[in-house]
Design a protein around this motif. Structure first.
Motif, PDB file in Angstrom:
ATOM      1  N   THR A 295     -12.750  22.845   8.202  1.00  0.00           N
ATOM      2  CA  THR A 295     -12.175  23.792   9.154  1.00  0.00           C
ATOM      3  C   THR A 295     -10.762  24.179   8.732  1.00  0.00           C
ATOM      4  N   GLN A 298     -10.911  26.573   5.831  1.00  0.00           N
ATOM      5  CA  GLN A 298     -11.266  27.895   6.342  1.00  0.00           C
ATOM      6  C   GLN A 298     -10.058  28.577   6.966  1.00  0.00           C
ATOM      7  N   GLU A 400     -19.540  25.503   5.248  1.00  0.00           N
ATOM      8  CA  GLU A 400     -19.912  25.696   6.657  1.00  0.00           C
ATOM      9  C   GLU A 400     -20.825  24.570   7.146  1.00  0.00           C
TER      10      GLU A 400
END
Length: 654
Positions: A295, A298, A400
């Motif tokens: 995360t 990202q 992901e």
């Protein structure tokens, strides 16, 4: 084709149609020298290169051009010797060369009187030029092969004091010269002020010497502070104490995390070559930090691609200090020290290695030197990368499939509840080493309860509590108050705020409980409907006898602060463990050394030592914990526990 136009159409689009008519007229009436030159250049007679005559390039019409070699041949008549014309020719040549062309000039007399020499010079120039026929873009100011070249620039950076000049000047010039904008994005840099918000000046004596600052604190902490302290376009109130804080809190924490890893990796012989434990088979806390790491990757990628380095830096810093160091490493220390290398321990090493390596790669654009050292030190251990520097390695990509939002949510609940309980402990000066019986936690839906239940053991261990009691209906236990949030309600219901405040004051405990559960509430005032959401209200709980209460968002925690004799005895044992660990460190023992501990009897602590002897021994790597009548050795050590209790100890390495 380039942008829907044939490659040979190199004139400026906005003026090209008019230039075509002019070129046709010029070709009808060439000078004697131009006609002679065209007879020599046409049909690829010189080095097999194709020339065009009277051809538009950007805003100009040149005499002859070989587009594949980007070579321009100009034939000048006598009037070109005039100073004003010569100056114009020089400017024209400079612009064309900036576009990537080479310009050679000959006079009418040279072409007519010595044609062979002129053609020989043109041939030499052609042979010295690279053939760009397959990929040239002569309308670019950078010239040559410009597919993907940085024009227009992806971004530029300039001070806010230049917004009326420099930024728009670049666009104006680019539009006039190249029929294009000069840049796609702009980062406008604010001013660096002193810590009080005043402009720095030598006269005021508030200027900071950047070289001295770098010498004292390092360039990476300085850069990190300036990037993360304020958005680039905001003014920065520069404070040296802030640089020092960044150095300690972020870089110091990251260094300590790496040092912890290196210490135990060397002890256990971990070198990164071991077979990877599949992430799905690792413990939940491993999967959590890996999810959060992806995360983070990202978020950092998105921030940097959108020219928000401040958001990227803050995200990395929060991950390192709050999640990696203060949560993951601290809660997993026992997995690293003591015992043989098993599958769970290997998973912990691999997880922490991955986190450190990824952080080094993410932080590299802001802290290039520190990140490079961290990356290369890790790579010396594992040899995973052939790249000699982090700056030569690929920027990490997030996976992901590794992101588990539900896991991240429940771990965030665990962190939030733990933080609230620890704050309540500090409020009444009860140390974490002193166990307490329970916390009460109101739950408003089954999902929330399930999420808390999944991390219950972690929370209980973190805050040293025995149990969590879930309250399905807290109205009979906790007394709550509700206040309107004028910041959110005022702009929407300005004239009705007096009536809304009165309605808030009249809410019952059942109304408040319903509001908390549903995160919304409806008021009907004088025939008008007022829709409330959770941000429109501040809900707080009052302390009740024997308990302390805290609120944060939709979470309420009530901490039982009553101490039973059993809880006190366990608290004494934990305090004793802390003192023995400190004595081990002060005595210079290695983390793997086994010891024997003799404790001189004391009525205030003997029962606690007897009850928790095995626990104390396990936590301190003690083979024996002995209660003795007296410590006779001259090197017996005195330690003070809570409530002015003093013990004499003997510690011996075995």
């Amino acid at each position: 084709m380039e942008n829907g136009r044939p490659a040979y159409e190199t004139g400026r689009p906005s003026t090209y149609n008019g230039a075509v008519d002019k070129m046709k007229e010029m070709r009808k009436e060439p000078t004697e020298a131009e006609d002679l030159m065209w007879q020599q250049l046409r049909n690829k007679q010189v080095d097999g290169c194709k020339f065009r005559r009277q051809h538009a390039i950007d805003q100009f019409i040149v005499d002859f051009v070989c587009l594949s070699k980007m070579l321009i041949v100009e034939i000048d008549g006598g009037y070109h010797n005039k100073p004003e014309v010569k100056e114009a020719d020089e400017q024209r040549t400079q612009i064309l060369e900036d576009l990537g062309y080479k310009v050679i000039r000959f006079s009418n007399e040279e072409v007519i009187g010595n044609t062979a020499s002129v053609i020989e010079q043109i041939g030499k120039s052609l042979r010295s030029r690279k053939d760009l026929s397959s990929n040239s873009n002569p309308t670019s100011p950078l010239g040559g092969d410009q597919r993907g070249a940085p024009f227009p620039a992806d971004f530029i950076a300039e001070g806010v004091d230049q917004t009326r000049g420099w930024f728009f000047t670049l666009h104006a010039l680019a539009t006039m010269l190249f029929d294009s904008v000069a840049f796609k994005n702009i980062i406008s840099n604010g001013l660096v002020l002193d810590k009080n918000g005043n402009k720095m000046s030598k006269r005021l004596g508030n200027a900071v010497d950047p070289f001295q600052t770098i010498e004292e604190h390092g360039s990476d902490p300085l850069r990190w502070y300036m990037i993360t302290n304020a958005q680039p376009w905001d003014n920065l109130k520069f404070d040296l104490s802030g640089v020092d804080e960044v150095k300690r809190k972020f870089f110091g924490t990251l260094y300590n995390t790496y040092s912890f890893f290196a210490l135990y990796a060397n002890i256990d012989g971990f070198d990164g070559s071991e077979v990877e434990v599949p992430v799905a088979e690792r413990s939940e806390i491993d999967r959590w930090i890996i999810s959060l790491l992806n995360t983070l990757t990202q978020e950092v990628t998105d921030a940097l691609e959108n020219y928000e380095p401040t958001r990227a830096g803050r995200a990395i810093q929060n991950f390192v200090t709050e999640n990696l160091s203060n949560w993951y490493v601290r809660l997993n220390r026992k997995r690293f020290w003591g015992g043989e290398m098993n599958r769970d321990k290997l998973a912990a090493y691999q997880t922490l290695y991955q986190a450190l390596e990824t952080v080094a790669m993410l932080a590299a654009p802001i802290a290039p030197f520190y990140a490079d050292r961290l990356f290369t030190d890790l790579n010396k251990l594992s040899g995973r990368h052939s790249d000699e520097s982090v700056h030569l390695a690929e920027f990490p990509a997030f996976d992901e499939a590794m992101i588990d939002k539900a896991l991240e949510e429940r771990m965030e609940y665990a962190q939030q509840i733990s933080s609230m309980v620890l704050a309540l402990r500090r409020k009444v000066n009860i140390k974490v080493r002193q166990p307490l019986q329970k916390i009460m936690l109101p739950v408003y839906d089954a999902r929330f309860e399930a999420q808390i239940e999944a991390v219950k053991d972690l929370v209980l261990t973190e805050v040293n509590i025995k149990e969590i009691e879930y309250l399905k209906d807290a109205s009979g236990v906790l007394v709550k108050k509700i206040k309107p949030n004028f910041k959110t309600l005022g702009p929407r219901y300005g004239k009705m705020m007096k009536a809304i405040s009165k309605a808030f004051a009249g809410m019952s405990q059942e109304d408040i409980a319903k509001f908390e559960k549903e995160n919304s509430f409806t008021l009907v005032l004088d025939g008008e409907t007022v829709e409330l959401n959770r941000e429109d209200a501040e809900i707080i709980s009052e302390d009740i006898p024997g308990m302390l209460v805290a609120n944060e968002g939709r979470i309420t925690v009530a901490l039982d602060i009553n101490l039973t004799p059993e809880l006190k005895a366990e608290g004494i044992a934990r305090e004793l463990i802390n003192r023995i660990q400190n004595l081990r460190k002060d005595s210079g023992f290695e983390v793997t050394d086994k010891i024997v501990v003799n404790i001189q009897k004391n009525g205030a602590t003997d029962q606690s030592v007897d009850q928790h002897k095995e626990y104390i021994a396990a936590q301190t790597l003690a083979k024996e914990i002995n209660l003795v009548d007296s410590c006779n050795r001259n090197d017996a050590l005195s330690v003070e526990l809570e409530d002015d209790v003093v013990l004499l100890l003997e510690i011996e390495k075995v």
